[in-house]
Design a protein around this motif. Structure first.
Motif, PDB file in Angstrom:
ATOM      1  N   SER A 170       0.850  -1.188   0.000  1.00  0.00           N
ATOM      2  CA  SER A 170       0.000   0.000   0.000  1.00  0.00           C
ATOM      3  C   SER A 170       0.886   1.238   0.000  1.00  0.00           C
ATOM      4  CB  SER A 170      -0.896   0.006   1.232  1.00  0.00           C
ATOM      5  OG  SER A 170      -1.526   1.278   1.352  1.00  0.00           O
ATOM      6  N   GLY A 171       0.504   2.191  -0.814  1.00  0.00           N
ATOM      7  CA  GLY A 171       1.248   3.442  -0.843  1.00  0.00           C
ATOM      8  C   GLY A 171       0.684   4.482   0.105  1.00  0.00           C
ATOM      9  N   GLY A 172      -0.386   4.127   0.803  1.00  0.00           N
ATOM     10  CA  GLY A 172      -1.017   5.065   1.734  1.00  0.00           C
ATOM     11  C   GLY A 172      -2.465   5.324   1.339  1.00  0.00           C
ATOM     12  N   LEU A 218       7.426   8.698  -7.461  1.00  0.00           N
ATOM     13  CA  LEU A 218       8.446   7.979  -6.693  1.00  0.00           C
ATOM     14  C   LEU A 218       9.473   7.288  -7.579  1.00  0.00           C
ATOM     15  CD1 LEU A 218       6.341   6.430  -3.789  1.00  0.00           C
ATOM     16  CD2 LEU A 218       7.682   8.525  -3.808  1.00  0.00           C
ATOM     17  N   TYR A 236       6.400  15.968  -2.650  1.00  0.00           N
ATOM     18  CA  TYR A 236       7.632  15.164  -2.624  1.00  0.00           C
ATOM     19  C   TYR A 236       8.904  16.003  -2.703  1.00  0.00           C
ATOM     20  CZ  TYR A 236       4.251  11.529  -3.645  1.00  0.00           C
ATOM     21  OH  TYR A 236       3.176  10.684  -3.590  1.00  0.00           O
ATOM     22  N   TYR A 243      12.554  14.496  -2.006  1.00  0.00           N
ATOM     23  CA  TYR A 243      12.696  13.112  -2.458  1.00  0.00           C
ATOM     24  C   TYR A 243      13.438  13.040  -3.790  1.00  0.00           C
ATOM     25  CZ  TYR A 243      11.376   8.530  -4.289  1.00  0.00           C
ATOM     26  OH  TYR A 243      11.410   7.274  -4.821  1.00  0.00           O
ATOM     27  N   ARG A 270      17.662   7.796  -0.099  1.00  0.00           N
ATOM     28  CA  ARG A 270      17.271   6.415  -0.338  1.00  0.00           C
ATOM     29  C   ARG A 270      15.883   6.323  -0.973  1.00  0.00           C
ATOM     30  NH1 ARG A 270      16.494   3.595   5.362  1.00  0.00           N
ATOM     31  NH2 ARG A 270      18.536   4.490   5.799  1.00  0.00           N
ATOM     32  N   THR A 271      15.538   5.104  -1.339  1.00  0.00           N
ATOM     33  CA  THR A 271      14.194   4.876  -1.868  1.00  0.00           C
ATOM     34  C   THR A 271      13.205   4.888  -0.713  1.00  0.00           C
ATOM     35  OG1 THR A 271      14.394   2.485  -1.661  1.00  0.00           O
ATOM     36  CG2 THR A 271      15.117   3.471  -3.735  1.00  0.00           C
ATOM     37  N   LEU A 272      11.958   5.108  -1.043  1.00  0.00           N
ATOM     38  CA  LEU A 272      10.943   5.173   0.001  1.00  0.00           C
ATOM     39  C   LEU A 272      10.465   3.781   0.391  1.00  0.00           C
ATOM     40  CD1 LEU A 272       9.579   7.320   1.616  1.00  0.00           C
ATOM     41  CD2 LEU A 272       7.841   7.522  -0.135  1.00  0.00           C
ATOM     42  N   PHE A 273      10.415   2.901  -0.594  1.00  0.00           N
ATOM     43  CA  PHE A 273       9.982   1.526  -0.357  1.00  0.00           C
ATOM     44  C   PHE A 273      11.094   0.574  -0.798  1.00  0.00           C
ATOM     45  CE2 PHE A 273       6.161   4.006  -0.722  1.00  0.00           C
ATOM     46  CZ  PHE A 273       5.331   3.483   0.258  1.00  0.00           C
ATOM     47  N   SER A 274      11.074  -0.627  -0.250  1.00  0.00           N
ATOM     48  CA  SER A 274      12.109  -1.594  -0.588  1.00  0.00           C
ATOM     49  C   SER A 274      12.067  -1.930  -2.072  1.00  0.00           C
ATOM     50  CB  SER A 274      11.915  -2.874   0.227  1.00  0.00           C
ATOM     51  OG  SER A 274      12.107  -2.613   1.593  1.00  0.00           O
ATOM     52  N   PRO A 275      13.214  -1.904  -2.733  1.00  0.00           N
ATOM     53  CA  PRO A 275      13.237  -2.260  -4.153  1.00  0.00           C
ATOM     54  C   PRO A 275      13.008  -3.764  -4.356  1.00  0.00           C
ATOM     55  CG  PRO A 275      15.241  -1.077  -3.489  1.00  0.00           C
ATOM     56  CD  PRO A 275      14.526  -1.472  -2.242  1.00  0.00           C
ATOM     57  N   CYS A 319      -1.629  11.102   3.905  1.00  0.00           N
ATOM     58  CA  CYS A 319      -0.716  11.182   2.773  1.00  0.00           C
ATOM     59  C   CYS A 319       0.285  10.046   2.763  1.00  0.00           C
ATOM     60  CB  CYS A 319       0.009  12.515   2.782  1.00  0.00           C
ATOM     61  SG  CYS A 319      -1.133  13.890   2.877  1.00  0.00           S
ATOM     62  N   GLY A 320       0.031   9.033   3.568  1.00  0.00           N
ATOM     63  CA  GLY A 320       0.849   7.833   3.544  1.00  0.00           C
ATOM     64  C   GLY A 320       2.329   8.089   3.709  1.00  0.00           C
ATOM     65  N   PRO A 321       3.069   7.883   2.629  1.00  0.00           N
ATOM     66  CA  PRO A 321       4.521   7.878   2.761  1.00  0.00           C
ATOM     67  C   PRO A 321       5.145   9.246   2.988  1.00  0.00           C
ATOM     68  CG  PRO A 321       3.855   7.384   0.502  1.00  0.00           C
ATOM     69  CD  PRO A 321       2.617   7.548   1.292  1.00  0.00           C
ATOM     70  N   LEU A 322       4.358  10.296   2.943  1.00  0.00           N
ATOM     71  CA  LEU A 322       4.959  11.621   3.048  1.00  0.00           C
ATOM     72  C   LEU A 322       5.700  11.807   4.357  1.00  0.00           C
ATOM     73  CD1 LEU A 322       2.341  13.952   1.416  1.00  0.00           C
ATOM     74  CD2 LEU A 322       4.251  12.732   0.420  1.00  0.00           C
ATOM     75  N   ILE A 341       9.081  10.621   3.962  1.00  0.00           N
ATOM     76  CA  ILE A 341       9.936  11.537   3.212  1.00  0.00           C
ATOM     77  C   ILE A 341      10.478  12.596   4.152  1.00  0.00           C
ATOM     78  CG2 ILE A 341       9.956  13.298   1.402  1.00  0.00           C
ATOM     79  CD1 ILE A 341       7.854  11.656  -0.057  1.00  0.00           C
ATOM     80  N   LEU A 398      12.912   8.212   6.253  1.00  0.00           N
ATOM     81  CA  LEU A 398      12.880   6.787   6.572  1.00  0.00           C
ATOM     82  C   LEU A 398      12.352   5.992   5.395  1.00  0.00           C
ATOM     83  CD1 LEU A 398      11.244   7.089  10.109  1.00  0.00           C
ATOM     84  CD2 LEU A 398      13.684   6.869   9.573  1.00  0.00           C
ATOM     85  N   GLN A 399      12.622   4.690   5.407  1.00  0.00           N
ATOM     86  CA  GLN A 399      12.057   3.830   4.386  1.00  0.00           C
ATOM     87  C   GLN A 399      10.737   3.270   4.907  1.00  0.00           C
ATOM     88  OE1 GLN A 399      14.091   0.109   2.796  1.00  0.00           O
ATOM     89  NE2 GLN A 399      14.196   1.497   1.054  1.00  0.00           N
ATOM     90  N   ALA A 400       9.720   3.344   4.080  1.00  0.00           N
ATOM     91  CA  ALA A 400       8.400   2.894   4.499  1.00  0.00           C
ATOM     92  C   ALA A 400       8.321   1.373   4.449  1.00  0.00           C
ATOM     93  CB  ALA A 400       7.339   3.497   3.601  1.00  0.00           C
ATOM     94  N   LEU A 407       3.601   1.721   7.755  1.00  0.00           N
ATOM     95  CA  LEU A 407       2.419   2.341   7.154  1.00  0.00           C
ATOM     96  C   LEU A 407       1.164   2.006   7.956  1.00  0.00           C
ATOM     97  CD1 LEU A 407       3.093   1.877   3.344  1.00  0.00           C
ATOM     98  CD2 LEU A 407       2.870   4.035   4.569  1.00  0.00           C
TER      99      LEU A 407
END
Lengths: 386, 215
Positions: free
Chosen positions: A67-69, A136, A227, A236, A241-246, B158-161, B164, B168-170, B175
């Motif tokens: 989920s992205g939120g 992203l 962002y 961003y 780093r990336t926001l989610f695990s690659p 806004c979830g991942p904001l 940012i 941190l890494q989500a 979440l």
């Protein structure tokens, strides 16, 4: 894309290739019209002709989907976009836009609007198209959508937007352009090329362009990018780093700069990433032919490079830099030698004749700007050319 | 002094809860009658709603291009279907005042004001206790402390904001935690309010009330 388009016009303005990747865009490609049927007889987006390289098992992609939120459609697509002439919209020259220049339509989709919607369902040259943007992964791609519309599922895989079609609710990660879940699983989308550039550059190249307005049917604080900023890059977009695990982190061994921009292209069996900052400097980059993945590519620095195996050159891919739009165009070399014109930027010599970067007499590939982590995560065996 | 309902050592949870509610209600009435406590209630509610609006990016400075579009010092743009947008949790109007713009999202504003009121009432009771030092030792900071998770939850939409911002890494667990921030903060605030009301036993007599305490 529409069969109304001519190839010359399309090649003159788009950043896409002339092979299967854009089969639907070209008037000479057969096999159109077979639209698969989804649940309850609803048809979804038309499938591409030919296969696009996609290395991941679908169950692995589904497992990696998070989920992205926001919920489904929590980021609302623009389904009734409006446009205005270039002179009527107050945009700064350094605003990022995603341009499309077709036979009848020349349009710029602003990043400042799309960052809040991620998808605009539009019609280009008579063909229903979804113009999509994922903040992203830094990727803007167009897709034919057929008689349905695409929406934002709220899910991400490898940090990338997962779209869904409203006919079958199948799930389509944007960069892969492939359904990985739902009735259309395994099908792949027809891509429509967009040029990632800035408003000032696009307007100069296409004074007759229209631009997506903020009259989207939604009230948003357009221009307030949650962002970060692109000009200059910050937040961003600026690094980190990336926001989610690659999906895969092997790319870090090649280049540990997740947000660095590459120009990616795929064929039926491989993926290639051209380093965009390096392309700006060297003007031409070329793979070493043969198409083997995982070879790290080659640093040609010009048309004389990448010819170590003359017999394999026909499969080599090359990228040329277009300073007018600050973009790169990717071609199959076909064994031809491509050299930058020493005196004029943006011009290249092929077989003794000079051509513009976007109009070389070679087979053009669909290509897109992407953050390195996104490209490397989706295509672990990609060649990296710098 | 003795409490109206006594110590309640052998009473059931429902009776205790009813007592707490009654005491809290009386405390709030007394707080509203106290000019300083009432002012704290209003100011903290409005302040919280403003901070919340900034946190969810409904309130901020307009971009260069937007300001360049100039429609005068004050402008307002309302969507064509405000009811539909409001029911789906979307914004219905964008109001610009000079370089500042505010996106009016009824659902977000309702949440902000509701949580702001909880923060405000907590602070108002704390203020009342502070102005009546003989009553008990309710810290004025209790309302603020309870409001922090609520403020942080402003980014939940806004979830991942938030990641940012924090760099941190989500993860799915993170979440999920973010999604629970808002309800958790409301529960904390309600519990804090009842706790304050329980300890600050007010007998309504006169405009500012009389406080009874065992503490």
């Amino acid at each position: 894309m529409s069969h109304y388009l001519t190839r010359r016009r399309l090649l003159g303005s788009l950043g896409l290739a002339g092979v299967a990747a854009v089969a639907g865009c070209l008037d000479r490609v057969p096999g159109r019209g077979a639209v698969p049927v989804g649940t309850d007889g609803a048809s979804g987006p038309p499938s591409r002709d030919g296969t696009l390289y996609q290395p991941w098992p679908h169950d692995r992609l589904r497992e990696a989907t998070v989920s992205g939120g926001p919920d489904k459609d929590g980021i609302p697509s623009v389904d009734d976009p409006s446009f205005a002439p270039a002179g009527e919209v107050p945009l700064a020259d350094d605003e990022v836009v995603f341009g499309y220049a077709g036979e009848a339509d020349v349009k710029a989709y602003t990043q400042r609007v799309l960052v809040w919607h991620e998808i605009t369902n539009d019609t280009l040259d008579g063909t229903p198209v979804a113009v999509t943007y994922c903040p992203l992964t830094g990727t803007a791609m167009g897709f034919e959508r057929g008689d349905t519309t695409l929406g934002v599922s709220g899910k991400l895989v490898n940090s990338n937007l997962v779209m869904y079609d409203r006919a079958t609710d199948s799930r389509w990660p944007q960069v892969l352009a492939t359904a990985v879940d739902g009735p259309r699983e395994g099908d792949q989308l027809r891509e429509v090329g967009l040029t990632w550039t800035t408003w000032g550059r696009w307007r100069e190249a296409h004074p007759d362009t229209e631009v997506l307005t903020e009259d989207t049917g939604y009230a948003k604080r357009y221009g307030s990018d949650p962002y970060g900023n692109y000009n200059p890059t910050s937040g961003y977009y600026g690094g980190g780093r990336t926001l989610f695990s690659p999906l895969d982190e092997g790319w870090a061994a090649t280049l540990d700069e997740p947000k660095r921009v590459v120009i990616g292209a795929r064929t039926a069996d491989r993926a290639v990433a051209f380093d965009k900052p390096t392309l700006r400097e060297k003007r031409v980059l070329e793979t070493d032919g043969g198409g083997a993945n995982g070879d790290g590519g080659s640093d040609t620095g010009g048309a004389d490079g990448g010819d170590g195996d003359a017999g394999a050159d026909a499969d080599a891919l090359l990228a040329v830099y277009d300073p007018g739009l600050d973009t790169g165009w990717v071609y199959r070399s076909g064994g031809e030698s491509v050299e930058p014109d020493d005196d004029r930027e943006g011009l290249f010599v092929v077989d003794g004749e000079t051509h513009r970067a976007g109009d070389l007499p070679l087979e053009r590939m669909y290509a897109l700007d992407a953050m390195w982590h996104a490209w490397g995560g989706f295509y672990p065996e990609t060649a990296y050319v710098a | 002094m003795s409490r109206e309902h006594g110590g309640g050592g052998s009473r059931g949870p429902a009776a205790v809860a009813m007592t707490a509610l009654a005491r809290t209600r009386r405390g709030l009435v007394a707080a509203l009658a106290d000019r300083v406590a009432a002012a704290v209630l209003v100011a903290s509610t409005v302040g919280y709603a403003l901070v919340y609006a900034v946190a969810v990016r409904d309130l901020g400075v307009a971009s260069r291009a937007t300001r360049g579009g100039g429609e005068g010092l004050v402008s307002a743009t309302v969507v064509a279907t405000p009811l539909t947008r409001a029911l789906s949790g979307e914004g219905v109007a964008l109001v610009a005042l000079g370089p500042v713009e505010y996106l009016f999202v009824p659902a977000t504003l309702a949440v902000a004001v509701a949580i702001g009121l909880l923060v405000g009432t907590n602070l108002a009771l704390s203020t009342l206790a502070w102005r009546r030092p003989a009553v008990c030792d309710i810290s004025p900071a209790s309302g603020l402390a309870a409001g922090l998770p609520a403020l942080l939850s402003g980014t939940a939409c806004c979830g991942p904001l938030v990641f940012i911002v924090l760099g941190l890494q989500a993860t799915s667990a993170a979440l999920t935690a973010i999604a629970w921030l808002r309800p958790a903060s409301v529960l904390l605030l309600v519990a804090s309010l009842l706790w304050a009301g329980w300890n600050l036993d007010v007998r309504a007599s006169g405009s500012s009330g009389t406080m009874l305490s065992e503490m």
